[in-house]
Design a protein around this motif. Structure first.
Motif, short mmCIF file in Angstrom:
data_model
loop_
_atom_site.label_atom_id
_atom_site.label_comp_id
_atom_site.label_asym_id
_atom_site.label_seq_id
_atom_site.Cartn_x
_atom_site.Cartn_y
_atom_site.Cartn_z
N ASN A 17 -6.61 -10.65 15.28
CA ASN A 17 -7.49 -9.51 14.99
C ASN A 17 -6.75 -8.17 15.00
O ASN A 17 -5.81 -7.99 14.26
CB ASN A 17 -8.68 -9.55 15.96
CG ASN A 17 -9.42 -10.89 15.85
OD1 ASN A 17 -9.65 -11.37 14.74
ND2 ASN A 17 -9.73 -11.52 16.96
N ARG A 18 -7.17 -7.22 15.88
CA ARG A 18 -6.62 -5.86 15.82
C ARG A 18 -5.13 -5.81 16.11
O ARG A 18 -4.42 -4.91 15.66
CB ARG A 18 -7.37 -4.95 16.80
CG ARG A 18 -8.67 -4.42 16.21
CD ARG A 18 -9.43 -3.63 17.23
NE ARG A 18 -9.82 -4.48 18.36
CZ ARG A 18 -10.49 -4.07 19.41
NH1 ARG A 18 -10.84 -2.82 19.52
NH2 ARG A 18 -10.84 -4.91 20.37
N SER A 19 -4.62 -6.78 16.85
CA SER A 19 -3.19 -6.74 17.19
C SER A 19 -2.32 -6.99 15.95
O SER A 19 -1.13 -6.65 15.95
CB SER A 19 -2.86 -7.74 18.30
OG SER A 19 -3.09 -9.04 17.86
N ILE A 20 -2.91 -7.55 14.90
CA ILE A 20 -2.14 -7.81 13.67
C ILE A 20 -1.72 -6.47 13.05
O ILE A 20 -0.54 -6.26 12.74
CB ILE A 20 -2.98 -8.64 12.67
CG1 ILE A 20 -3.32 -10.01 13.28
CG2 ILE A 20 -2.24 -8.80 11.35
CD1 ILE A 20 -4.33 -10.81 12.48
N THR A 21 -2.68 -5.58 12.88
CA THR A 21 -2.40 -4.27 12.29
C THR A 21 -1.40 -3.50 13.16
O THR A 21 -0.47 -2.86 12.65
CB THR A 21 -3.70 -3.44 12.19
OG1 THR A 21 -4.73 -4.31 11.78
CG2 THR A 21 -3.57 -2.29 11.24
N LEU A 22 -1.61 -3.61 14.46
CA LEU A 22 -0.74 -2.90 15.41
C LEU A 22 0.70 -3.40 15.27
O LEU A 22 1.64 -2.60 15.14
CB LEU A 22 -1.26 -3.18 16.82
CG LEU A 22 -0.94 -2.22 17.93
CD1 LEU A 22 -1.40 -0.82 17.58
CD2 LEU A 22 -1.63 -2.68 19.23
N ALA A 23 0.87 -4.72 15.28
CA ALA A 23 2.23 -5.28 15.21
C ALA A 23 2.88 -4.96 13.86
O ALA A 23 4.08 -4.69 13.81
CB ALA A 23 2.16 -6.80 15.43
N LYS A 24 2.09 -4.97 12.79
CA LYS A 24 2.67 -4.65 11.47
C LYS A 24 3.11 -3.19 11.41
O LYS A 24 4.08 -2.87 10.72
CB LYS A 24 1.67 -4.98 10.36
CG LYS A 24 1.57 -6.49 10.13
CD LYS A 24 0.74 -6.85 8.91
CE LYS A 24 0.84 -8.36 8.66
NZ LYS A 24 0.03 -8.81 7.54
N SER A 25 2.43 -2.32 12.16
CA SER A 25 2.86 -0.92 12.17
C SER A 25 4.08 -0.74 13.08
O SER A 25 4.94 0.09 12.82
CB SER A 25 1.72 0.00 12.61
OG SER A 25 1.42 -0.21 13.98
N TRP A 26 4.16 -1.53 14.15
CA TRP A 26 5.31 -1.43 15.07
C TRP A 26 6.58 -2.00 14.43
O TRP A 26 7.66 -1.45 14.60
CB TRP A 26 5.04 -2.21 16.35
CG TRP A 26 4.11 -1.58 17.33
CD1 TRP A 26 3.73 -0.27 17.40
CD2 TRP A 26 3.43 -2.24 18.41
NE1 TRP A 26 2.87 -0.08 18.45
CE2 TRP A 26 2.67 -1.25 19.09
CE3 TRP A 26 3.38 -3.55 18.88
CZ2 TRP A 26 1.88 -1.56 20.21
CZ3 TRP A 26 2.61 -3.85 19.98
CH2 TRP A 26 1.86 -2.87 20.63
N PHE A 27 6.44 -3.15 13.77
CA PHE A 27 7.62 -3.88 13.27
C PHE A 27 7.45 -4.16 11.77
O PHE A 27 7.25 -5.30 11.36
CB PHE A 27 7.80 -5.21 14.01
CG PHE A 27 7.38 -5.17 15.46
CD1 PHE A 27 8.02 -4.33 16.36
CD2 PHE A 27 6.33 -5.96 15.93
CE1 PHE A 27 7.63 -4.29 17.70
CE2 PHE A 27 5.93 -5.92 17.25
CZ PHE A 27 6.58 -5.09 18.14
N PRO A 28 7.54 -3.12 10.93
CA PRO A 28 7.24 -3.32 9.50
C PRO A 28 8.21 -4.27 8.79
O PRO A 28 7.85 -4.89 7.80
CB PRO A 28 7.33 -1.90 8.93
CG PRO A 28 8.01 -1.07 9.94
CD PRO A 28 7.82 -1.73 11.26
N SER A 29 9.42 -4.41 9.34
CA SER A 29 10.38 -5.27 8.63
C SER A 29 10.44 -6.69 9.21
O SER A 29 11.27 -7.50 8.79
CB SER A 29 11.77 -4.63 8.65
OG SER A 29 12.13 -4.36 9.98
N ALA A 30 9.58 -6.99 10.19
CA ALA A 30 9.59 -8.33 10.78
C ALA A 30 8.96 -9.35 9.83
O ALA A 30 8.29 -8.97 8.86
CB ALA A 30 8.85 -8.31 12.10
N ASN A 31 9.15 -10.64 10.12
CA ASN A 31 8.57 -11.70 9.29
C ASN A 31 7.22 -12.13 9.85
O ASN A 31 7.14 -12.65 10.96
CB ASN A 31 9.49 -12.93 9.27
CG ASN A 31 10.70 -12.70 8.40
OD1 ASN A 31 10.81 -11.67 7.73
ND2 ASN A 31 11.63 -13.64 8.41
#
Lengths: 291, 69
Positions: free
Chosen positions: A165-179
């Motif tokens: 859920n909300r942690s997905i958006t958060l993680a994508k903003s923290w680590f934009p180049s991660a897989n």
């Protein structure tokens, strides 16, 4: 449909996966490092993820997960296939492995010292895990601590981090180049994405660590960092609730949990800022922990 | 800790004692030291044995526990 077969070495286990669902094999290739793929069988668990039968191939298609011919879960939406593969691996280990005392916990290590984060769903464990893994800590597991009985030694079981859920958006903003995996929408856990940990964690996925602290995390957006030290009886009660199989291990399993709480610093931490909790761990826990 | 049907272990920080039934895998944590626990188990009027749910839980570990109710 093409059937693909992959041999995955994910220490300390090896999995053989057969699937006719391209989304599953593509996600696996995207999330797992090249070193995980083996050419020859080395199998502990035979897994398969296949399309549902009959009309289900065409109308609202489903994926069926099988582990050594057992079907532990009901068929799911085809787009949930990769998430079910990950949960299926958890199921195999949690229900079959008696070599280890298994604790439902994330495990991260820094300076050779490991911290267990046992927590129920919704406590923010995976978000915390992702943040630490990308900020100087080594991930040993997002989901289960594999303890060698009678010791403080935890064996890595490095896998993708399950974000919801909300942690997905958060993680994508923290680590934009991660897989990140593709999103599995509306699973029984909500929307789910798996995040590949940094290469440092994959590269050291056979290096065990010594547990020095146990932190029971609880995310509360309205509460600043509050840390409470637990006495050993409190810590035992809380840890035992998260230990899958210690009671099946008899005296050895029981003594492992007792030793863990007696030799570790034990805290309950309520937080709304992962960086603040990380600072507490780095400044107030690790330096005072003896190996 | 000695091999027996029920293991009793008191934590080193004196925060409590845990009982572990080797047969059933059940555990029970009490906020008492071993000496306090033994004392309370021998006294039917003790706070520990006056609580019906605690008394019932303790029977899983000590089936021969004599309790006047």
């Amino acid at each position: 449909m093409t059937l693909s077969q992959q041999f995955l070495s994910i220490p300390p286990f090896c999995f053989e996966l057969t699937t006719d669902i391209p989304l599953v094999s593509k996600n696996i290739e995207h999330i797992y490092p090249p070193s995980a793929f083996k050419d020859s069988p080395c199998t502990d668990y035979f897994l398969s993820l296949k399309h549902g039968n009959g009309l289900r191939r065409f109308i609202r298609p489903q994926a069926r997960f099988l582990a050594d011919q057992h079907e532990p879960f009901k068929p799911v939406d085809l787009n949930h296939g990769f998430a079910v593969f990950e949960w299926g691996m958890n199921w195999c280990v949690a229900t079959q492995e008696m070599r280890f005392v298994i604790i439902h916990a994330a495990v991260l290590e820094k300076d050779g010292k490991a911290v267990l984060f046992p927590a129920p769903p919704g406590s923010g464990k995976s978000t915390l895990t992702a943040w630490l893994a990308f900020n100087g800590w080594r991930l040993l597991s997002d989901e289960m601590a594999l303890m060698i009985p009678g010791s403080q030694t935890v064996v890595p079981f490095v896998r993708p981090i399950c974000l919801k859920n909300r942690s997905i958006t958060l993680a994508k903003s923290w680590f934009p180049s991660a897989n990140f995996s593709t999103i599995a929408k509306n699973t029984h856990k909500g929307d789910v994405v798996h995040l590949s940990p940094p290469s440092h964690s994959w590269d050291n996925n056979t290096v065990p660590a010594q547990v020095v602290a146990i932190v029971f995390p609880r995310y509360d957006k309205n509460e600043a960092l509050t840390v409470t030290q637990l006495n050993q009886a409190q810590a035992f009660s809380a840890l035992a609730e998260n230990a899958f199989n210690f009671s099946l291990g008899g005296q050895a399993g029981f003594e492992t949990i007792v030793q863990l709480v007696e030799k570790s610093q034990c805290y309950e931490a309520c937080y709304n800022d992962v960086a603040e909790l990380a600072e507490f761990l780095t400044q107030d826990v690790l330096p005072y922990a003896n190996l | 800790m000695k091999q027996q049907a029920v293991l009793t272990y008191s934590f080193k920080d004196d925060s409590g004692t845990v009982l572990f039934n080797l047969g059933s895998g059940e555990t029970m944590v009490l906020g008492l030291t071993r000496a306090e626990l033994e004392q309370q188990l021998q006294n039917p009027e003790s706070d520990l044995l006056q609580n019906s749910s605690t008394r019932s839980a303790l029977r899983s570990f000590f089936p021969d526990l004599r309790i006047s109710s």
